[in-house]
Design a protein around this motif. Structure first.
Motif, PDB file in Angstrom:
ATOM      1  N   GLU A  67      -9.217 -12.360 -27.870  1.00  0.00           N
ATOM      2  CA  GLU A  67      -8.849 -11.422 -26.809  1.00  0.00           C
ATOM      3  C   GLU A  67      -7.559 -11.837 -26.108  1.00  0.00           C
ATOM      4  OE1 GLU A  67     -12.267 -11.048 -24.243  1.00  0.00           O
ATOM      5  OE2 GLU A  67     -13.456 -10.088 -25.819  1.00  0.00           O
ATOM      6  N   ALA A  68      -7.419 -13.123 -25.800  1.00  0.00           N
ATOM      7  CA  ALA A  68      -6.220 -13.608 -25.106  1.00  0.00           C
ATOM      8  C   ALA A  68      -4.977 -13.443 -25.977  1.00  0.00           C
ATOM      9  CB  ALA A  68      -6.398 -15.070 -24.700  1.00  0.00           C
ATOM     10  N   LEU A  69      -5.073 -13.836 -27.242  1.00  0.00           N
ATOM     11  CA  LEU A  69      -3.906 -13.772 -28.120  1.00  0.00           C
ATOM     12  C   LEU A  69      -3.529 -12.334 -28.467  1.00  0.00           C
ATOM     13  CD1 LEU A  69      -4.459 -16.860 -30.446  1.00  0.00           C
ATOM     14  CD2 LEU A  69      -2.985 -16.660 -28.428  1.00  0.00           C
ATOM     15  N   GLU A  70      -4.506 -11.462 -28.582  1.00  0.00           N
ATOM     16  CA  GLU A  70      -4.192 -10.056 -28.858  1.00  0.00           C
ATOM     17  C   GLU A  70      -3.393  -9.435 -27.713  1.00  0.00           C
ATOM     18  OE1 GLU A  70      -7.980  -8.289 -29.871  1.00  0.00           O
ATOM     19  OE2 GLU A  70      -7.653  -8.684 -32.008  1.00  0.00           O
ATOM     20  N   LYS A  71      -3.622  -9.889 -26.477  1.00  0.00           N
ATOM     21  CA  LYS A  71      -2.850  -9.394 -25.333  1.00  0.00           C
ATOM     22  C   LYS A  71      -1.369  -9.691 -25.498  1.00  0.00           C
ATOM     23  CE  LYS A  71      -6.543  -9.846 -21.950  1.00  0.00           C
ATOM     24  NZ  LYS A  71      -7.030 -10.597 -20.781  1.00  0.00           N
ATOM     25  N   LEU A  72      -1.058 -10.780 -26.201  1.00  0.00           N
ATOM     26  CA  LEU A  72       0.335 -11.166 -26.432  1.00  0.00           C
ATOM     27  C   LEU A  72       0.931 -10.532 -27.682  1.00  0.00           C
ATOM     28  CD1 LEU A  72       0.203 -14.980 -25.610  1.00  0.00           C
ATOM     29  CD2 LEU A  72       1.155 -13.152 -24.208  1.00  0.00           C
ATOM     30  N   GLY A  73       0.106  -9.875 -28.485  1.00  0.00           N
ATOM     31  CA  GLY A  73       0.603  -9.248 -29.705  1.00  0.00           C
ATOM     32  C   GLY A  73       0.231  -9.982 -30.979  1.00  0.00           C
ATOM     33  N   PHE A  74      -0.612 -11.005 -30.889  1.00  0.00           N
ATOM     34  CA  PHE A  74      -1.091 -11.706 -32.086  1.00  0.00           C
ATOM     35  C   PHE A  74      -2.127 -10.840 -32.794  1.00  0.00           C
ATOM     36  CE2 PHE A  74       0.542 -15.351 -29.826  1.00  0.00           C
ATOM     37  CZ  PHE A  74       0.862 -16.275 -30.799  1.00  0.00           C
TER      38      PHE A  74
ATOM     39  N   GLU B 288      13.143 -20.997 -31.120  1.00  0.00           N
ATOM     40  CA  GLU B 288      13.075 -20.894 -29.657  1.00  0.00           C
ATOM     41  C   GLU B 288      12.166 -19.743 -29.234  1.00  0.00           C
ATOM     42  OE1 GLU B 288      14.051 -23.112 -27.400  1.00  0.00           O
ATOM     43  OE2 GLU B 288      14.521 -24.243 -29.208  1.00  0.00           O
ATOM     44  N   GLN B 289      12.278 -18.624 -29.907  1.00  0.00           N
ATOM     45  CA  GLN B 289      11.425 -17.479 -29.597  1.00  0.00           C
ATOM     46  C   GLN B 289       9.955 -17.835 -29.840  1.00  0.00           C
ATOM     47  OE1 GLN B 289      12.268 -13.922 -31.881  1.00  0.00           O
ATOM     48  NE2 GLN B 289      10.731 -12.725 -30.804  1.00  0.00           N
ATOM     49  N   GLY B 290       9.678 -18.499 -30.943  1.00  0.00           N
ATOM     50  CA  GLY B 290       8.314 -18.909 -31.266  1.00  0.00           C
ATOM     51  C   GLY B 290       7.754 -19.875 -30.233  1.00  0.00           C
ATOM     52  N   LYS B 291       8.583 -20.805 -29.773  1.00  0.00           N
ATOM     53  CA  LYS B 291       8.146 -21.753 -28.738  1.00  0.00           C
ATOM     54  C   LYS B 291       7.795 -21.021 -27.445  1.00  0.00           C
ATOM     55  CE  LYS B 291      10.617 -25.870 -30.317  1.00  0.00           C
ATOM     56  NZ  LYS B 291      11.715 -26.822 -30.017  1.00  0.00           N
ATOM     57  N   GLN B 292       8.578 -20.016 -27.098  1.00  0.00           N
ATOM     58  CA  GLN B 292       8.302 -19.247 -25.877  1.00  0.00           C
ATOM     59  C   GLN B 292       6.978 -18.485 -25.985  1.00  0.00           C
ATOM     60  OE1 GLN B 292      11.753 -16.809 -25.159  1.00  0.00           O
ATOM     61  NE2 GLN B 292      13.037 -18.562 -24.612  1.00  0.00           N
ATOM     62  N   VAL B 293       6.747 -17.867 -27.131  1.00  0.00           N
ATOM     63  CA  VAL B 293       5.493 -17.135 -27.336  1.00  0.00           C
ATOM     64  C   VAL B 293       4.320 -18.109 -27.289  1.00  0.00           C
ATOM     65  CG1 VAL B 293       4.144 -15.731 -28.959  1.00  0.00           C
ATOM     66  CG2 VAL B 293       6.589 -15.282 -28.647  1.00  0.00           C
TER      67      VAL B 293
ATOM     68  N   GLU C 155       4.179 -20.932 -25.671  1.00  0.00           N
ATOM     69  CA  GLU C 155       3.981 -21.330 -24.271  1.00  0.00           C
ATOM     70  C   GLU C 155       3.160 -20.285 -23.520  1.00  0.00           C
ATOM     71  OE1 GLU C 155       7.773 -22.168 -22.471  1.00  0.00           O
ATOM     72  OE2 GLU C 155       8.147 -23.852 -23.820  1.00  0.00           O
ATOM     73  N   HIS C 156       3.421 -19.003 -23.767  1.00  0.00           N
ATOM     74  CA  HIS C 156       2.634 -17.939 -23.140  1.00  0.00           C
ATOM     75  C   HIS C 156       1.163 -18.020 -23.587  1.00  0.00           C
ATOM     76  CE1 HIS C 156       5.920 -15.939 -21.149  1.00  0.00           C
ATOM     77  NE2 HIS C 156       6.600 -15.830 -22.284  1.00  0.00           N
ATOM     78  N   ALA C 157       0.947 -18.301 -24.862  1.00  0.00           N
ATOM     79  CA  ALA C 157      -0.411 -18.434 -25.383  1.00  0.00           C
ATOM     80  C   ALA C 157      -1.125 -19.622 -24.730  1.00  0.00           C
ATOM     81  CB  ALA C 157      -0.387 -18.594 -26.900  1.00  0.00           C
ATOM     82  N   GLU C 158      -0.402 -20.729 -24.559  1.00  0.00           N
ATOM     83  CA  GLU C 158      -0.988 -21.900 -23.912  1.00  0.00           C
ATOM     84  C   GLU C 158      -1.422 -21.582 -22.485  1.00  0.00           C
ATOM     85  OE1 GLU C 158       1.505 -25.378 -26.292  1.00  0.00           O
ATOM     86  OE2 GLU C 158       2.295 -24.590 -24.412  1.00  0.00           O
ATOM     87  N   VAL C 159      -0.568 -20.886 -21.747  1.00  0.00           N
ATOM     88  CA  VAL C 159      -0.891 -20.524 -20.362  1.00  0.00           C
ATOM     89  C   VAL C 159      -2.157 -19.667 -20.321  1.00  0.00           C
ATOM     90  CG1 VAL C 159      -0.121 -19.162 -18.371  1.00  0.00           C
ATOM     91  CG2 VAL C 159       1.458 -20.754 -19.485  1.00  0.00           C
ATOM     92  N   LEU C 160      -2.224 -18.667 -21.185  1.00  0.00           N
ATOM     93  CA  LEU C 160      -3.392 -17.781 -21.192  1.00  0.00           C
ATOM     94  C   LEU C 160      -4.687 -18.529 -21.544  1.00  0.00           C
ATOM     95  CD1 LEU C 160      -2.350 -14.399 -22.840  1.00  0.00           C
ATOM     96  CD2 LEU C 160      -3.177 -14.771 -20.532  1.00  0.00           C
ATOM     97  N   LEU C 161      -4.612 -19.398 -22.533  1.00  0.00           N
ATOM     98  CA  LEU C 161      -5.815 -20.066 -23.013  1.00  0.00           C
ATOM     99  C   LEU C 161      -6.210 -21.280 -22.178  1.00  0.00           C
ATOM    100  CD1 LEU C 161      -5.212 -19.769 -26.837  1.00  0.00           C
ATOM    101  CD2 LEU C 161      -6.988 -18.636 -25.505  1.00  0.00           C
ATOM    102  N   MET C 162      -5.274 -21.880 -21.470  1.00  0.00           N
ATOM    103  CA  MET C 162      -5.584 -23.089 -20.717  1.00  0.00           C
ATOM    104  C   MET C 162      -5.992 -22.786 -19.272  1.00  0.00           C
ATOM    105  SD  MET C 162      -5.225 -25.341 -23.028  1.00  0.00           S
ATOM    106  CE  MET C 162      -5.093 -26.946 -22.266  1.00  0.00           C
ATOM    107  N   GLU C 163      -6.013 -21.510 -18.882  1.00  0.00           N
ATOM    108  CA  GLU C 163      -6.395 -21.147 -17.511  1.00  0.00           C
ATOM    109  C   GLU C 163      -7.813 -21.559 -17.218  1.00  0.00           C
ATOM    110  OE1 GLU C 163      -5.608 -16.912 -17.417  1.00  0.00           O
ATOM    111  OE2 GLU C 163      -3.682 -17.285 -16.463  1.00  0.00           O
TER     112      GLU C 163
END
Length: 134
Positions: free
Chosen positions: A20-27, A119-124, A126-134
């Motif tokens: 669910e978290a990763l799908e929000k980002l487009g995974f 760089e783009q992959g690292k940014q994405v 990082e967003h995934a880490e924030v969502l999952l580590m909350e």
């Protein structure tokens, strides 16, 4: 292939929460998963090559996409498949064969990932880490 370090590596999560978290980002859940392992893919580029951020997971009690279970994230990476342009000169004809063998083999299935895509992959990621580590 370009491996990326991540806070997610080695962490265990409920499959449904990760999905669910990763799908929000487009995974998307890659179609080649099974009950032991799988991948969440984020497409960075489709032309002239396919470039993907892939977050792999290992599963212990995974019973399928609907049932869920626990998964452990393994080392995320970027990959690039470079495809030939134009028609496949080695293609075999026929309607039945075309249903099963319609894509060319990549000219380089492990091409070097462009620095901008790293760089783009690292940014994405990082967003995934924030969502999952909350």
């Amino acid at each position: 292939m370009e491996k990326l370090s991540s806070q997610l590596e080695g962490r265990e999560f409920m499959f449904k929460e990760v999905k669910e978290a990763l799908e929000k980002l487009g995974f998307v859940l890659a179609s080649n998963w099974d009950t032991e392992h799988g991948y969440f893919d984020y497409v960075l580029e489709t032309e002239p090559a396919i470039e993907v951020l892939r977050i792999p997971f290992a599963a212990e009690d995974f019973e399928g996409e609907e049932s869920g279970g626990h998964v452990t994230i393994t080392c995320p990476f970027l990959l690039k498949h470079q495809y030939e342009a134009g028609n496949d000169i080695d293609a075999k004809g026929g309607a039945i064969r075309g249903m099963f063998d319609q894509f060319q083999n990549p000219t380089d299935k492990d091409a070097a990932v462009d620095s901008g895509k790293i760089e783009q992959g690292k940014q994405v990621l990082e967003h995934a880490e924030v969502l999952l580590m909350e």
